[in-house]
Motif scaffolding. Structure first.
Motif, PDB file in Angstrom:
ATOM      1  N   LEU B 210      96.423  20.801 100.097  1.00 13.28           N
ATOM      2  CA  LEU B 210      95.242  20.668 100.952  1.00 13.28           C
ATOM      3  C   LEU B 210      94.202  19.830 100.216  1.00 13.28           C
ATOM      4  CD1 LEU B 210      95.309  24.400 101.768  1.00 13.28           C
ATOM      5  CD2 LEU B 210      95.395  22.655 103.556  1.00 13.28           C
ATOM      6  N   THR B 211      93.375  19.166 100.980  1.00 15.33           N
ATOM      7  CA  THR B 211      92.286  18.421 100.343  1.00 15.33           C
ATOM      8  C   THR B 211      90.979  19.205 100.482  1.00 15.33           C
ATOM      9  OG1 THR B 211      91.957  17.204 102.382  1.00 15.33           O
ATOM     10  CG2 THR B 211      93.304  16.155 100.688  1.00 15.33           C
ATOM     11  N   VAL B 212      90.097  18.915  99.564  1.00  9.56           N
ATOM     12  CA  VAL B 212      88.753  19.503  99.584  1.00  9.56           C
ATOM     13  C   VAL B 212      87.771  18.348  99.696  1.00  9.56           C
ATOM     14  CG1 VAL B 212      87.036  20.710  98.200  1.00  9.56           C
ATOM     15  CG2 VAL B 212      89.380  21.549  98.271  1.00  9.56           C
ATOM     16  N   LEU B 213      87.228  18.171 100.892  1.00  5.93           N
ATOM     17  CA  LEU B 213      86.330  17.044 101.146  1.00  5.93           C
ATOM     18  C   LEU B 213      86.941  15.740 100.655  1.00  5.93           C
ATOM     19  CD1 LEU B 213      82.866  18.593 100.353  1.00  5.93           C
ATOM     20  CD2 LEU B 213      83.738  17.942 102.588  1.00  5.93           C
ATOM     21  N   GLY B 214      88.204  15.556 100.970  1.00  2.00           N
ATOM     22  CA  GLY B 214      88.843  14.293 100.654  1.00  2.00           C
ATOM     23  C   GLY B 214      89.531  14.252  99.301  1.00  2.00           C
ATOM     24  N   TYR B 215      89.281  15.194  98.454  1.00  2.00           N
ATOM     25  CA  TYR B 215      89.893  15.192  97.120  1.00  2.00           C
ATOM     26  C   TYR B 215      91.073  16.161  97.078  1.00  2.00           C
ATOM     27  CZ  TYR B 215      86.064  12.360  95.589  1.00  2.00           C
ATOM     28  OH  TYR B 215      85.187  11.322  95.460  1.00  2.00           O
ATOM     29  N   LEU B 359      78.938   6.875  96.215  1.00  2.00           N
ATOM     30  CA  LEU B 359      79.966   7.400  97.117  1.00  2.00           C
ATOM     31  C   LEU B 359      81.372   7.192  96.556  1.00  2.00           C
ATOM     32  CD1 LEU B 359      78.548   5.862 100.408  1.00  2.00           C
ATOM     33  CD2 LEU B 359      78.365   8.255  99.715  1.00  2.00           C
ATOM     34  N   SER B 360      81.504   6.218  95.669  1.00  2.00           N
ATOM     35  CA  SER B 360      82.824   5.830  95.160  1.00  2.00           C
ATOM     36  C   SER B 360      83.255   6.725  94.007  1.00  2.00           C
ATOM     37  CB  SER B 360      82.761   4.382  94.673  1.00  2.00           C
ATOM     38  OG  SER B 360      82.165   4.332  93.390  1.00  2.00           O
ATOM     39  N   ASP B 361      84.430   6.441  93.487  1.00  2.00           N
ATOM     40  CA  ASP B 361      84.896   7.181  92.317  1.00  2.00           C
ATOM     41  C   ASP B 361      84.662   6.409  91.017  1.00  2.00           C
ATOM     42  OD1 ASP B 361      85.584   9.418  93.728  1.00  2.00           O
ATOM     43  OD2 ASP B 361      87.608   8.739  94.139  1.00  2.00           O
ATOM     44  N   ALA B 366      80.525  11.750  93.338  1.00  2.00           N
ATOM     45  CA  ALA B 366      81.113  12.132  94.622  1.00  2.00           C
ATOM     46  C   ALA B 366      82.066  13.312  94.444  1.00  2.00           C
ATOM     47  CB  ALA B 366      81.850  10.934  95.242  1.00  2.00           C
ATOM     48  N   LEU B 369      80.173  16.392  93.836  1.00  2.68           N
ATOM     49  CA  LEU B 369      79.578  16.906  95.074  1.00  2.68           C
ATOM     50  C   LEU B 369      80.599  17.729  95.850  1.00  2.68           C
ATOM     51  CD1 LEU B 369      77.095  16.909  97.033  1.00  2.68           C
ATOM     52  CD2 LEU B 369      78.183  15.014  98.197  1.00  2.68           C
ATOM     53  N   ARG B 373      80.069  21.589  96.733  1.00  2.00           N
ATOM     54  CA  ARG B 373      80.105  22.016  98.132  1.00  2.00           C
ATOM     55  C   ARG B 373      81.152  23.108  98.331  1.00  2.00           C
ATOM     56  NH1 ARG B 373      79.905  24.186 101.744  1.00  2.00           N
ATOM     57  NH2 ARG B 373      79.341  23.761 103.913  1.00  2.00           N
ATOM     58  N   ALA B 374      82.293  22.931  97.675  1.00  5.57           N
ATOM     59  CA  ALA B 374      83.366  23.914  97.822  1.00  5.57           C
ATOM     60  C   ALA B 374      82.955  25.268  97.238  1.00  5.57           C
ATOM     61  CB  ALA B 374      84.634  23.406  97.146  1.00  5.57           C
TER      62      ALA B 374
ATOM     63  N   PHE D 164      82.327  -2.670  99.136  1.00 12.16           N
ATOM     64  CA  PHE D 164      82.163  -1.886 100.362  1.00 12.16           C
ATOM     65  C   PHE D 164      82.241  -2.777 101.599  1.00 12.16           C
ATOM     66  CE2 PHE D 164      80.860   1.110  97.202  1.00 12.16           C
ATOM     67  CZ  PHE D 164      81.470   2.268  97.653  1.00 12.16           C
ATOM     68  N   THR D 211      86.708   4.306  97.505  1.00 12.85           N
ATOM     69  CA  THR D 211      86.670   5.504  98.341  1.00 12.85           C
ATOM     70  C   THR D 211      85.226   5.846  98.691  1.00 12.85           C
ATOM     71  OG1 THR D 211      86.677   6.847  96.347  1.00 12.85           O
ATOM     72  CG2 THR D 211      88.799   6.506  97.431  1.00 12.85           C
ATOM     73  N   VAL D 212      85.088   6.566  99.774  1.00 11.88           N
ATOM     74  CA  VAL D 212      83.787   7.050 100.219  1.00 11.88           C
ATOM     75  C   VAL D 212      83.882   8.564 100.250  1.00 11.88           C
ATOM     76  CG1 VAL D 212      82.217   7.172 102.162  1.00 11.88           C
ATOM     77  CG2 VAL D 212      83.185   4.978 101.500  1.00 11.88           C
ATOM     78  N   LEU D 213      83.286   9.200  99.268  1.00 18.15           N
ATOM     79  CA  LEU D 213      83.365  10.661  99.151  1.00 18.15           C
ATOM     80  C   LEU D 213      84.818  11.125  99.275  1.00 18.15           C
ATOM     81  CD1 LEU D 213      80.223  11.821 101.096  1.00 18.15           C
ATOM     82  CD2 LEU D 213      80.585  11.952  98.641  1.00 18.15           C
ATOM     83  N   GLY D 214      85.698  10.442  98.591  1.00 15.99           N
ATOM     84  CA  GLY D 214      87.083  10.879  98.558  1.00 15.99           C
ATOM     85  C   GLY D 214      87.962  10.280  99.623  1.00 15.99           C
ATOM     86  N   TYR D 215      87.375   9.662 100.630  1.00 18.76           N
ATOM     87  CA  TYR D 215      88.183   9.093 101.714  1.00 18.76           C
ATOM     88  C   TYR D 215      88.333   7.590 101.524  1.00 18.76           C
ATOM     89  CZ  TYR D 215      88.007  13.573 103.936  1.00 18.76           C
ATOM     90  OH  TYR D 215      88.169  14.909 104.191  1.00 18.76           O
ATOM     91  N   LEU D 359      86.758  22.456 104.774  1.00 17.62           N
ATOM     92  CA  LEU D 359      86.837  21.488 103.676  1.00 17.62           C
ATOM     93  C   LEU D 359      88.087  20.616 103.778  1.00 17.62           C
ATOM     94  CD1 LEU D 359      85.962  23.961 100.780  1.00 17.62           C
ATOM     95  CD2 LEU D 359      84.416  22.267 101.765  1.00 17.62           C
ATOM     96  N   ALA D 366      85.353  17.508 107.616  1.00 17.87           N
ATOM     97  CA  ALA D 366      85.111  16.987 106.274  1.00 17.87           C
ATOM     98  C   ALA D 366      85.002  15.464 106.305  1.00 17.87           C
ATOM     99  CB  ALA D 366      86.234  17.436 105.334  1.00 17.87           C
TER     100      ALA D 366
END
Lengths: 406, 406, 406, 406
Positions: B210-215, B359-361, B366, B369, B373-374, D164, D211-215, D359, D366
């Motif tokens: 599963l992902t957590v906010l995209g991660y 926002l990037s890695d 990010a 965050l 949040r989790a 971006f 990525t944008v917050l993981g996406y 999440l 998410a």
């Protein structure tokens, strides 16, 4: 030993001060025109003295005065006085602005100044006011102070207009400590001096009282606008050195902010006590307010904020006792920013829980809200402190650049 | 001595861990399909061990294991590991969920269980997961747990579906600690038991990550959904007593929340470090970001929140060490509520300061965050804790009524 | 044509009302004991009448009275009156609670009732009060109303205690509209009736004035606590049908909330006007306040909130005009929730910008803050409306279940 | 007629798009390495075209292209597409950044440019990207743009680094619209020009995805970092006039912000739909989540914010249609500030309601949160807009001074 003082103070406040609140309300209602301390306060002062709960705010010092406590040990007592902010501080001779003024006299006063003013203040025979804020300038920026003090032979002459001089409507108020510029062209923080001006000096006019969110605080001497028009005092009335006004003002702020913040936390605790009772008694839409999710959330958030902020204030008090106010300045700014905001929010929610009754003076919430709101402006608005603290936080280790605070 | 450990940890993190962050990023990019701990972590583990920065989370106890620190002494170390949350905790064998699982084994495990699982965990030879949360129920309400564990002769049989089992995607994960109901009709908090289930037990299927906010946290073993379909283990695999599952889960939470909260504060401190540099380097609209009022306000508010909350977490750790987690439960709830919220806000502002880069890695903001949040949901959503804490706060001294939490 | 009325109103307020504010302040200071409308209001009323700016709140109806405007057309006028909330509504005979009371008489009154009370109210010859809130009960829950009205022959007899009856301290206040239970055992929303009780009825005692966050609103008739002790009125004084009290109260709320919200937005606009001037004049730390980032943020956020909420209130007014208050009830609740909160925040920031002056009565900000804060409780606290609106929002299309509001 | 389009769009989305969401998820999972539009989108595009739901964003104009709607009429359609943000905009050929790019080509392109690029874009045969943001500068301040475009004979040569650039990872992306400085010493807002650069131009290197917050948004072409190293295009590729880059960028923003904001409100509505179901199904602590006070408060606050902000966006769209984007610039800034913030908060609460599931990617919350969060930075961070709007708000009527934005 702090514990003992705090226990004593708690007992005194529970048994004597809280029951005196309606008495004060009645005495104020019966003498609407008066700006004096009411009889009930005098009576409480007697009791407090007998119990040793007197002048505890003033740490012992080389001046031989002050049988009080360290900042850390006084802090819990200050919090307790906040539970009844109109009565408890005055009852224990620990009310602003006299506390700060007494500190200044103890630390910076000559023996003559201490004898003339500090001793009667410590006895609560007279009251005093602090004249810093001005109507025409953003006086949190000390470089803006418009009041002028100039030397004329053996005297200093003051000209200027001050306001929000708390306590100065009270006829018992005999002393004004006035900040003004003695050297308007000097270095930014050496332009100002501090002067002791008897309230009955010719040229001193108490113009009018001011209200704070609708409250005139008349039982505590109100908040006055004062004009100084060629008011002359002997040169010996200078407090500390010439040009030391800014430094003295800063010195005054440290303990004052700890006191203010602890009292504010005490107000929040009192509000929670009141809410606890109310929320269990009051029924709406099928159950007591204490069973509603929103009310529980308010209570929980209040509890967490109080606990965290109390620790921060206590740490600040400890730092002041150990490394001094100068080293603790970021912590002092931090509590000044954080505590009044949080307490305002807690009181606002408490009023919401009480409904219309919370807006009235049947409960202390509305007046406490006014006090907490005013604290966000007293001694400089939050924003000045946020900007300074943020600037310090963002300063790179290797730099010491000075930019303008925005 | 805490100071010494904290100094050691800081040096290790500054000199070894932070420089390893880009190495980890590259190793993850080079092996996109893998869920294992990457080589750079193994190397850091060697260094940490040599320096005695190993298993510090585990207080010494009667079990003869754990050469670690008290909660109060470990807390500053935990904060430091939060500065590099993907590397530092793993490097020092102090990463969740293994820490909590090791605590459970140390406190509740039999000597056989400790030998089989705790020792290899303390050596980082294997990893473990904790199977509590379920997809089909609001599992913060333990009475809702749908997984069933029943005795069948000399075995326990598990049926149910769990998810967000952190670490369980990692093939090194050998042990699952599973909470299920052994007595669905028993008293509310005695229905559950805790069982040690080897991950390779027939009937155990790791369904998907599963992902957590995209991660997906693949370098840390991810977050797995796991089905238990008549999975059988020997009866000796019961952890603690039958019916003690809820109590064991609660016991696990206390230290875990201190660890989580301190790590989160470390994340906030790292974010402030990054902001400090960025705000001085980045120029916009005529000056560096560090000179803008809004940025200074963010920095100041972050500093005040971190300072106050750190004190609250440290007090909580101290209470756990002195009076125990049960007596400190309101404080434990308080930090669980307050810290992740504050850190989420601080990180959100830090991202705003960084602009698109935030926002990037390219920076850790990010992902931090997402972690903060989790945390507002892990171990039960904030709202459950707010309701419980608020209920306690509003309880009248003389009453002990039990209403439903709303 | 609305535009024309709004232009007229703006001119009147700019040229006559704003300059009259210091006159009112002086007249109040000169007659501190009085609860009456001051002469300056009377003079403004004359001017407003001449210009046709009179009773605009009352939409034309079958009753043959009310030459006023639709809700949508009146709304911008209401907003303008909020710029000077102590003077403008009274000057144009559009002040609460008389507006709501006149609406009730227009819609539900018999011709005798209208002749006796509505006509002199429309002429501003008398004033009225609305007696709903009670000290002893959470009266936002109508089922809790403790006041009793029972029939005794040709009379109704009222017993109960009401408070926060705005305007009732004014000796010109002749009429009390009282809500009480006529059928305590009837269906929840049919238990209450509404009764017209002359203020000089034997058994009616105006006990005391109440303050709202320190303000007694004495120039507007204050807020009274009133006891009804076997107060008897003719049966013909029933307003509307027996058992219709709840429905009548609801009917009163729709237009009232639009008026209140638009006035509150007018207060916010006035505050922004004052801030605009202040922020450009006031210099601190090297530049005008208008150049500080934090101040600009406040101003921007205020502008956005005002613009969005004004549209929502106007849409609500339009819905009331077209589909009726019942169909618009969710919108009416929405504005009741959102506008006072936003305006309180805007005013709080405006005070912060003004510094100590903002706390005083030298500017209208402090009193407006008290008014906005009180709006969050008037007609039921925000939380009641949030709960009801949230319940409606979460209702599944196919269900109509009724749960308790929490 | 807007109503008709909105009804059509709603039906299409409910019947075709929402059911296609799991199909997209599967197609993405099955082709993890691909950055292309997936087959399900192609199929939806066919259906949308047949129903006339195609290119609706492009208002009719003198260019003879664009059979679309006015801003006001398109806005409700844009909101509906936000309900399924990964599919619906693309399905209707109304997805950013192509929409904005097509607008630029329609308004500023030569007929040759329109033929070459606009027509295939309108047919969805190719995709495009917009290259504005740079990694090394605060590019919300256009004066900071570091990319340089210089004329060399019949060609323009581009050097710089952008990132971006949404959509540019997609091999179907053929066109990059690049902003760079052609006159670094010219007037602040005349230094920049806009150039059409085919993606396969030598010297153009798509360096990596971000990525944008993981996406990574891989099904939508991702977000690319692109280096321009002496990339040469014919002089005829200049878009609009030389030096018009800033003005063109501004022109692009107006409609784009209305689209973005409406889509964001659609995301919030989708979240509320999901919450409605979840809150009624999910049981915790004795009842459904929909019966908890805190959940009801979230739902109510979300509803009020959505309603108010939708009206503000619609007013802005109407102003753009009637007086133009320049006159509506404060409104455009207002919605850019207010909508993403509100939607971020609504989505954050929705995730909280969903618990751990929120999440994950089992629900769209998410990913929508990441999108809403990114909107607070896209086209300039909130703070730039707040500062500019606040500056305008605080400007005295008689002044037009220009100070630095702080």
């Amino acid at each position: 030993m702090t514990r003992a003082f705090a226990d004593e103070a708690r007992t005194f406040i529970d048994e004597h001060v809280l029951p005196a609140e309606p008495v004060l309300a009645k005495q104020v209602a019966d003498t609407p025109g008066a700006w004096t301390v009411r009889p009930v306060v005098r009576a409480l002062q007697e009791t407090a003295r007998e119990r040793g709960l007197w002048n505890l705010f003033l740490p012992p010092g080389p001046h031989g005065l002050g049988g009080g406590l360290s900042n850390l040990r006084y802090a819990p007592v200050a919090e307790l006085t906040g539970r009844s902010p109109r009565l408890a501080p005055a009852a224990m001779n620990c009310a602003a602005p006299d506390t700060g003024n007494m500190e200044l006299l103890a630390h910076f006063g000559t023996s003559e100044q201490r004898e003339a003013w500090l001793e009667p203040l410590l006895e609560a025979q007279i009251r005093s006011a602090f004249c810093m804020t001005e109507p025409a300038t953003a006086s949190s920026d000390a470089s803006q102070i418009a009041t002028r003090i100039h030397r004329d032979g053996a005297e200093y002459v003051v000209n200027g207009r001050k306001w929000f001089a708390t306590g100065a409507m009270n006829p018992d108020c005999r002393l004004l400590i006035v900040m003004g510029k003695t050297d308007p062209n000097g270095p930014r923080h050496r332009q100002q001096s501090m002067l002791l001006v008897p309230r009955d000096t010719p040229g001193v006019t108490v113009v009018r009282p001011l209200t704070v969110l609708g409250y005139d605080d008349r039982d505590h001497g109100g908040h006055a606008e004062i004009v100084f028009d060629d008011a002359r005092v002997p040169a010996a009335n200078l407090l500390g050195e010439i040009g030391a006004g800014f430094a003295i003002a800063q010195a005054r702020l440290g303990p004052g902010r700890v006191h203010h913040c602890m009292r504010a936390l005490g107000m929040a605790e009192r509000a929670l006590d009141l809410c606890r009772t109310r929320a269990n008694e009051r029924i709406a839409f099928g159950g007591p307010l204490a069973a509603k999710g929103v009310v529980r959330t308010w209570a929980a958030e209040a509890r967490v904020e109080i606990e965290a902020l109390r620790l921060l204030v206590l740490k600040t008090a400890w730092l002041m006792d150990t490394v001094g106010a100068r080293e603790a300045r970021l912590e002092i700014q931090s509590i000044k920013i954080a505590v009044p905001r949080a307490v305002q929010r807690i009181l606002d929610n408490a009023i919401q829980l009480f409904g219309a009754a919370g807006l009235s003076d049947d409960h202390p919430l509305a007046e406490m809200l006014a006090a907490a709101r005013a604290m966000r402006l007293a001694d400089g608005p939050d924003e000045v402190h946020l900007a300074a603290l943020g600037k310090a936080e963002l300063r790179l280790p290797s730099t010491a650049t000075e930019g303008e605070v925005r």
